[in-house]
Scaffold this motif. Structure first.
Motif, mmCIF file in Angstrom:
data_model
loop_
_atom_site.group_PDB
_atom_site.id
_atom_site.type_symbol
_atom_site.label_atom_id
_atom_site.label_comp_id
_atom_site.label_asym_id
_atom_site.label_seq_id
_atom_site.Cartn_x
_atom_site.Cartn_y
_atom_site.Cartn_z
ATOM 1 N N TYR A 204 0.843 -1.189 0.000
ATOM 2 C CA TYR A 204 0.000 0.000 0.000
ATOM 3 C C TYR A 204 0.880 1.241 0.000
ATOM 4 O O TYR A 204 2.023 1.232 0.463
ATOM 5 N N THR A 205 0.323 2.329 -0.508
ATOM 6 C CA THR A 205 1.075 3.582 -0.552
ATOM 7 C C THR A 205 1.217 4.161 0.854
ATOM 8 O O THR A 205 0.483 3.817 1.790
ATOM 9 N N SER A 206 2.178 5.068 0.991
ATOM 10 C CA SER A 206 2.403 5.721 2.281
ATOM 11 C C SER A 206 1.194 6.546 2.696
ATOM 12 O O SER A 206 0.832 6.585 3.878
ATOM 13 N N SER A 207 0.542 7.174 1.739
ATOM 14 C CA SER A 207 -0.646 7.979 2.051
ATOM 15 C C SER A 207 -1.781 7.097 2.553
ATOM 16 O O SER A 207 -2.490 7.469 3.505
ATOM 17 N N PHE A 208 -1.947 5.941 1.948
ATOM 18 C CA PHE A 208 -3.015 5.049 2.378
ATOM 19 C C PHE A 208 -2.752 4.525 3.796
ATOM 20 O O PHE A 208 -3.657 4.470 4.638
ATOM 21 N N LYS A 209 -1.502 4.144 4.087
ATOM 22 C CA LYS A 209 -1.176 3.661 5.426
ATOM 23 C C LYS A 209 -1.365 4.758 6.470
ATOM 24 O O LYS A 209 -1.853 4.498 7.574
ATOM 25 N N THR A 210 -1.002 5.975 6.114
ATOM 26 C CA THR A 210 -1.167 7.093 7.053
ATOM 27 C C THR A 210 -2.646 7.366 7.301
ATOM 28 O O THR A 210 -3.048 7.645 8.439
ATOM 29 N N SER A 258 4.500 7.964 -4.553
ATOM 30 C CA SER A 258 5.798 7.965 -3.882
ATOM 31 C C SER A 258 5.926 9.090 -2.854
ATOM 32 O O SER A 258 6.974 9.237 -2.219
ATOM 33 N N PHE A 259 4.874 9.870 -2.687
ATOM 34 C CA PHE A 259 4.937 10.994 -1.741
ATOM 35 C C PHE A 259 5.040 10.440 -0.310
ATOM 36 O O PHE A 259 4.229 9.609 0.104
#
Length: 299
Positions: A204-210, A258-259
């Protein structure tokens, strides 16, 4: 041998109506020398702040635990900084931020309790000048200086009680943040174990995990509110969690995959704790440093 003679106890004499300290014991004498405790009758007068030492010791115990959490959290965050584990960084950042606030508050409260106890001891050690008494023809009587000792100590107690009572809510926030920091440290340990290793969650993307992290935090704060934790800080944490979940979800759909959303969120959490340190210091200094300067030149 005969029975020993009984010695009649001498009655405690209060100052006469003409003495300078008599006004303190007059029934009509109310604030600021009246008892700061609501449950007691206004005819009682309290002097001395030694009883506040227990509150200072309690704050020191919170500071000890928060220091351990802070040290473990910072060392763990530095150690795992080379690894990419977004949720672990977020839990550690929240633990560090919460323990920082508890550590700051408990240190300041203990410091100013001890400082004001010293001021009260300084006032209690004040003695009259015998030569001045002889010159004024008041040798052997209660001098105005003795009366001012009682009045100043009672006035100091009234101001100290009023000052610390203003921090009742903040004191509760410091206790709550300590428990939050412990919970986040345990959650970080669970994440480090990584029970979902090998699942699709790792992709999962970093935004989704956050967003998932802040969403889970929001659910926890709502649950805490439902079960009875209805203080103002719980509402604040719930609003911040909701805002973080919404912002992270927006970045998941709008920004690049990738943000580093988790790193930005962790940095913001740590920056907020750094801002809370001088803000808490300013509150204490504005309230209690003035009292110390008013009664003594050493502060």
């Amino acid at each position: 041998a005969g029975a020993p003679a009984r010695v009649r106890p001498r009655p405690v004499r209060r100052p006469s109506a003409s003495s300078p300290g008599a006004a303190m014991f007059h029934p009509a004498h109310q604030s600021p020398l009246a008892s700061p405790c609501r449950g007691e009758s206004a005819r009682y007068v309290h002097i001395g702040v030694d009883h506040l030492g227990a509150m200072g010791d309690a704050s020191a115990s919170l500071g000890l635990i928060s220091t351990l959490v802070f040290g473990i959290g910072v060392s763990s965050l530095m150690q795992f900084s080379e690894q990419s584990h977004e949720v672990l960084d977020l839990f550690l950042s929240v633990a560090i931020a919460c323990s920082t606030f508890t550590l700051t508050y408990s240190t300041l409260e203990y410091y100013y309790v001890q400082t004001l106890k010293g001021v009260d001891s300084f006032l209690a050690s004040r003695v009259a000048d015998p030569e001045a008494d002889q010159e004024a023809g008041k040798a052997g009587a209660v001098t105005p200086l003795h009366g001012s000792v009682w009045a100043d100590r009672a006035q100091l107690l009234s101001e100290v009680h009023a000052g610390f009572s203003k921090f009742n809510s903040v004191r509760m926030w410091a206790r709550n943040t300590l428990w939050v920091s412990l919970i986040c440290m345990l959650s970080a340990a669970i994440v480090k174990v990584d029970p979902l290793r090998g699942s699709e969650a790792a992709f999962y993307t970093s935004s989704f995990k956050t967003a998932m992290f802040f969403g889970a935090m929001f659910v926890c704060w709502v649950f805490a509110w439902v079960v009875g934790y209805t203080s103002e800080d719980v509402k604040l944490y719930a609003l911040v969690s909701l805002w973080g979940a919404g912002g992270s979800a927006a970045l998941h759909f709008c920004a690049s995959h990738s943000f580093p959303t988790s790193r930005v969120a962790s940095a913001c959490i740590l920056a907020s704790s750094a801002f809370a340190v001088p803000a808490t210091m300013k509150m204490f200094r504005a309230q209690f440093l003035r009292m110390a300067k008013e009664y003594t030149s050493i502060h």
